[in-house]
Design a protein around this motif. Structure first.
Motif, mmCIF file in Angstrom:
data_model
loop_
_atom_site.group_PDB
_atom_site.id
_atom_site.type_symbol
_atom_site.label_atom_id
_atom_site.label_comp_id
_atom_site.label_asym_id
_atom_site.label_seq_id
_atom_site.Cartn_x
_atom_site.Cartn_y
_atom_site.Cartn_z
ATOM 1 N N GLN A 156 61.510 30.914 12.629
ATOM 2 C CA GLN A 156 61.949 31.690 11.722
ATOM 3 C C GLN A 156 61.152 31.967 10.371
ATOM 4 O O GLN A 156 61.649 32.988 9.451
ATOM 5 C CB GLN A 156 63.422 31.275 11.330
ATOM 6 C CG GLN A 156 64.458 31.254 12.371
ATOM 7 C CD GLN A 156 65.619 30.344 12.000
ATOM 8 O OE1 GLN A 156 66.077 29.492 12.374
ATOM 9 N NE2 GLN A 156 66.456 30.938 11.150
ATOM 10 N N THR A 157 60.064 31.312 10.223
ATOM 11 C CA THR A 157 59.385 31.531 8.839
ATOM 12 C C THR A 157 58.594 32.707 9.241
ATOM 13 O O THR A 157 57.787 32.988 10.245
ATOM 14 C CB THR A 157 58.519 30.268 8.776
ATOM 15 O OG1 THR A 157 59.130 29.114 8.509
ATOM 16 C CG2 THR A 157 57.535 30.406 7.668
ATOM 17 N N LEU A 158 58.634 33.487 8.189
ATOM 18 C CA LEU A 158 57.858 34.840 8.402
ATOM 19 C C LEU A 158 56.419 34.801 7.419
ATOM 20 O O LEU A 158 55.485 35.486 7.564
ATOM 21 C CB LEU A 158 58.706 35.828 7.542
ATOM 22 C CG LEU A 158 60.048 36.598 8.363
ATOM 23 C CD1 LEU A 158 60.722 37.588 7.716
ATOM 24 C CD2 LEU A 158 59.640 36.588 9.772
ATOM 25 N N ALA A 159 56.601 34.106 6.469
ATOM 26 C CA ALA A 159 55.326 34.071 5.538
ATOM 27 C C ALA A 159 55.351 32.701 4.538
ATOM 28 O O ALA A 159 56.475 32.145 4.379
ATOM 29 C CB ALA A 159 55.264 35.222 4.480
ATOM 30 N N ALA A 174 50.039 28.296 11.152
ATOM 31 C CA ALA A 174 50.657 29.487 10.640
ATOM 32 C C ALA A 174 50.127 30.620 10.807
ATOM 33 O O ALA A 174 50.925 31.598 11.428
ATOM 34 C CB ALA A 174 51.517 29.243 9.443
ATOM 35 N N LYS A 199 52.185 34.187 11.452
ATOM 36 C CA LYS A 199 52.872 34.329 10.146
ATOM 37 C C LYS A 199 51.824 34.999 9.170
ATOM 38 O O LYS A 199 50.707 34.738 9.188
ATOM 39 C CB LYS A 199 53.248 33.007 9.654
ATOM 40 C CG LYS A 199 54.290 32.422 10.875
ATOM 41 C CD LYS A 199 54.698 31.016 10.372
ATOM 42 C CE LYS A 199 55.934 30.496 11.296
ATOM 43 N NZ LYS A 199 55.735 30.551 12.628
ATOM 44 N N GLN A 200 52.506 35.804 8.185
ATOM 45 C CA GLN A 200 51.737 36.035 6.925
ATOM 46 C C GLN A 200 51.452 34.621 6.015
ATOM 47 O O GLN A 200 52.479 34.239 5.606
ATOM 48 C CB GLN A 200 52.396 37.353 6.198
ATOM 49 C CG GLN A 200 51.671 37.973 5.257
ATOM 50 C CD GLN A 200 52.233 39.048 4.498
ATOM 51 O OE1 GLN A 200 52.453 39.957 5.268
ATOM 52 N NE2 GLN A 200 52.323 38.944 3.103
ATOM 53 N N VAL A 201 49.867 34.599 5.930
ATOM 54 C CA VAL A 201 49.857 33.220 4.889
ATOM 55 C C VAL A 201 48.884 33.751 3.879
ATOM 56 O O VAL A 201 47.946 34.405 4.195
ATOM 57 C CB VAL A 201 49.148 32.221 5.856
ATOM 58 C CG1 VAL A 201 48.958 30.856 4.961
ATOM 59 C CG2 VAL A 201 50.250 31.920 6.785
ATOM 60 N N VAL A 244 57.913 29.558 0.969
ATOM 61 C CA VAL A 244 58.337 29.812 2.291
ATOM 62 C C VAL A 244 59.271 30.940 2.577
ATOM 63 O O VAL A 244 60.312 30.779 1.799
ATOM 64 C CB VAL A 244 58.309 28.502 2.895
ATOM 65 C CG1 VAL A 244 59.289 29.047 4.530
ATOM 66 C CG2 VAL A 244 57.282 27.629 2.937
ATOM 67 N N ARG A 299 61.974 32.771 5.132
ATOM 68 C CA ARG A 299 62.593 32.340 6.376
ATOM 69 C C ARG A 299 63.615 33.639 6.641
ATOM 70 O O ARG A 299 63.994 34.094 5.868
ATOM 71 C CB ARG A 299 63.197 31.090 6.605
ATOM 72 C CG ARG A 299 62.664 30.042 6.432
ATOM 73 C CD ARG A 299 63.149 28.633 6.725
ATOM 74 N NE ARG A 299 63.351 28.515 8.081
ATOM 75 C CZ ARG A 299 64.612 27.930 8.522
ATOM 76 N NH1 ARG A 299 65.540 28.067 7.953
ATOM 77 N NH2 ARG A 299 64.680 27.628 9.976
ATOM 78 N N ASP A 300 63.535 34.229 7.981
ATOM 79 C CA ASP A 300 64.746 35.010 8.476
ATOM 80 C C ASP A 300 65.701 34.165 8.887
ATOM 81 O O ASP A 300 65.506 33.831 10.200
ATOM 82 C CB ASP A 300 63.858 35.772 9.334
ATOM 83 C CG ASP A 300 64.794 37.012 9.823
ATOM 84 O OD1 ASP A 300 65.791 37.121 9.273
ATOM 85 O OD2 ASP A 300 64.456 37.669 10.799
#
Length: 685
Positions: A364-367, A388, A393-395, A440, A442-443
């Motif tokens: 669920q983490t997007l960035a 990540a 994911k965008q990091v 962080v 999350r969606d």
């Protein structure tokens, strides 16, 4: 303009390192901990010469004669620094030879010389020399065809005087003591607690390096070089490449200190100092062994009775009951309410590291957005960011590659993160990024939700075991919106951002703290409750020194808990009578910053990465976060109260003199702050 009653930075720093030395001199301290404090003292002094004395010497070379804010010209200050450092190093040598060595010997830990070895030990170390040391030694002669060799900073060296038996001509040669083995080598493969200095082993075999020559004399020496960076960011098209080039240049910085074994022929000292272009006041004669930073290896020996009692940090109460590796449960615990962390008493690994590892593995983490100032060599935090990024994911990683003495490591991390697809940026032009931030996104079923960590210390799991620091884990929309703006400023263009729970340098931190001091002055004059308590690593900024003096003269009670540099001179009639300053040093390195303002009874507490120094306020990106939860405010007050208490062991500053107060009027030992917190956190809070 000279500000009255302000202590010079360099002299105050030397007072701090003297306090470290006093811990090594303390007979009530566990023996191997005293050994470690000797090593810390030496390491601190090395850095002081590499940076602060180097800067002072540059001023002298450039003809600067103006006095600083404390009233010292560079020439006057250099004389004071030389006198003080020489005296401190003599104290260190005395405590090592007259107290520590004999006490270690009683415990079966012995430093020996070649003539004290038995046949078995001689056989072992001789084979070690032949197999591991002799092949890498390079004797460098000095004669018309061999110029004086380059000598690397902080390396230990043997100066050897050899004589040609035919011509009777004398020559100088240098042999570098290699770093492939510890400075103090055990005299048996396993189990030995007898140690031979590596330079002694080399010295006894010098004839093998100079066959056919007569060894006339030898002695050890060590130089310290200027390690400060001189980087013009505005002229740099690629800051990463520029840092790498500057690191290569820095290896050849000019010498700023020569340490040399005592009782060496003065002619040889003169020759060596002339070759290295070292002024006499920067030549320090000390009894061998040189370089006591290597005593850390001795302090690591497995003698539990000679160390502090074993201590294990506990998991923060709000996280202790959840499955650490279940992202949903972990983030749900943060949603329940902001979590205040106090390291090392509460685990950094089960809170901050787990926060980022869960974010990396959570679908669920997007960035993830992260600042990195200093981290460990095998950083799980960097690995989490890489994991990540590889998961799509965008990091974003804001890496401060100019973090002093960690530049090389941070360059390597930057390259590794970039290769994994992490967006790596280096902050704002002309400003170091020192703020400790993690965000962080999350969606979740109800939409996007942001979580954050803010702290007072580096994202370094190793130092988090010995550095006292604070942090918060939060899902507060107001705070996470602040961090979103701040990260946007660091990675893009957002200079006009405004914040709700943050004070940010260089835009609002100086003015924000100044306004709060002014408010305490106003409240005191109006008969309202007032007071200022600050816990800092350093206070040096002359503007804030003057402001605190102004508050004191208005009658505001000011209590300062300062680990390191303190330019404030408390208790001066008519100037700083209501100011008290204390310093706590010991098992852990006090590193957290707390700002407490009484505010007419509506108390304000802030924690963050900034000290009251010009570099923090004007030349770095720093952040303080307001702590609003009453329970957390109470915990911060506990920290302040214990450090400032008359019942706690500390150093008290009177004018410019620090005095250790470790016993009460009855001669009983005062409470040790770190032991008290270990006890407190071992119980359920």
């Amino acid at each position: 303009m000279k500000l009255q009653n302000i202590t010079d930075r360099e002299m105050s720093w030397l007072s701090f390192n003297q306090r470290v030395l006093e811990l090594a001199e303390d007979p009530t301290m566990p023996l191997l901990e005293r050994v470690r404090f000797l090593a810390i003292f030496s390491s601190n002094l090395d850095e002081f010469f590499m940076v602060r004395v180097a800067t002072l010497m540059s001023k002298l070379e450039n003809g600067v004669t103006a006095a600083n804010v404390a009233g010292f010209t560079p020439m006057e200050l250099m004389k004071q620094v030389s006198l003080r450092t020489n005296a401190l190093m003599e104290r260190q040598s005395n405590v090592y030879h007259k107290e520590i060595e004999p006490l270690l010997k009683k415990q079966g830990i012995e430093f020996v010389h070649w003539d004290q070895l038995n046949d078995t030990e001689r056989g072992y170390v001789t084979k070690l020399f032949q197999d591991r040391i002799f092949p890498v030694l390079t004797p460098l002669a000095v004669d018309p065809s061999h110029p004086f060799p380059y000598i690397s900073g902080l390396s230990l060296n043997l100066a050897v005087i050899v004589k040609n038996p035919t011509s009777h001509e004398e020559f100088f040669a240098r042999v570098k003591v290699p770093e492939i083995l510890p400075h103090f080598i055990a005299t048996a493969k396993t189990g030995s607690t007898r140690f031979l200095p590596l330079e002694d082993l080399i010295a006894i075999h010098l004839q093998e390096l100079f066959p056919g020559m007569i060894i006339q004399d030898h002695y050890t020496f060590r130089i310290t070089r200027n390690q400060d960076m001189d980087l013009d960011e505005e002229e740099s098209e690629d800051i990463l490449t520029s840092i790498e080039q500057e690191l290569a240049r820095r290896r050849f910085g000019p010498p700023v200190r020569l340490e040399i074994e005592s009782e060496v022929d003065e002619k040889l000292v003169t020759r060596l100092s002339n070759e290295l272009k070292i002024n006499p006041e920067n030549v320090i004669h000390i009894s061998a062994p040189l370089d006591l930073t290597s005593l850390n290896k001795i302090a690591d020996l497995d003698f539990p009775d000679l160390k502090f009692d074993r201590f294990r940090s506990r998991t923060a109460k709000a996280l202790a009951e959840v499955d650490q590796e279940d992202p949903d449960l972990f983030f749900a615990a943060i949603r329940q309410g902001e979590i205040l962390l106090h390291h090392p008493y509460e685990s950094f690994t089960s809170s901050v590291v787990q926060f980022l590892q869960n974010a990396a593995q959570d679908p669920q983490t997007l960035a993830i957005k992260q600042t990195l100032y200093r981290t460990s060599g095998d950083s799980p935090i960097v690995e989490a960011l890489i994991e990540a990024a590889e998961a799509g994911k965008q990091v974003l990683a804001v890496i401060e590659i100019r973090a002093r003495f960690d530049e090389q490591a941070n360059v390597r991390w930057a390259r590794k993160l970039e290769a994994a697809g992490v967006h790596v940026v280096y902050g704002l032009m002309g400003l170091k990024t020192h703020a400790k931030l993690s965000l962080v996104i999350r969606d979740e079923p109800n939409g996007l939700r942001r979580y954050c960590h803010m702290g007072t210390g580096n994202y370094n799991p190793k130092t988090a075991r010995i550095y006292e620091d604070l942090g918060i884990l939060s899902a507060d929309p107001e705070l996470t919106e602040d961090l979103t703006k701040l990260f946007n400023q660091l990675s893009g263009f957002a200079p006009q951002s405004t914040y709700s729970r943050l004070l940010v340098a260089p835009s609002t931190l100086r003015s924000g703290i100044t306004e709060r001091i002014d408010r305490e002055i106003k409240n005191h004059k109006a008969g309202k409750a007032s007071g200022i308590q600050l816990k800092l690593n350093s206070i040096l900024d002359e503007g804030f020194v003057a402001k605190l003096y102004e508050a004191s003269q208005a009658g505001v009670k000011i209590e300062l808990l300062v680990r390191g540099i303190c330019a404030v001179q408390p208790g001066i009639k008519g100037i700083s009578e209501t100011i008290t300053v204390k310093s706590v040093l010991g098992r852990f390195l006090e590193h957290s910053r707390i700002f407490h303002f009484t505010n007419a009874g509506d108390h304000e507490y802030w924690i963050g990465s900034a000290d009251l120094m010009g570099r923090n306020l004007d030349r770095r990106v720093e952040s303080l976060v307001r702590i609003d939860k009453k329970e957390h405010q109470n915990r911060l007050q506990e920290i302040l109260d214990l450090g400032l208490s008359a019942d706690s062991s500390s150093w008290k500053l009177s004018g410019i003199d620090w005095v250790r107060v470790s016993k009460n009027s009855k001669g009983q030992a005062l409470l040790d702050v770190h032991s008290a917190f270990i006890h407190t956190y071992s119980r359920e809070r």
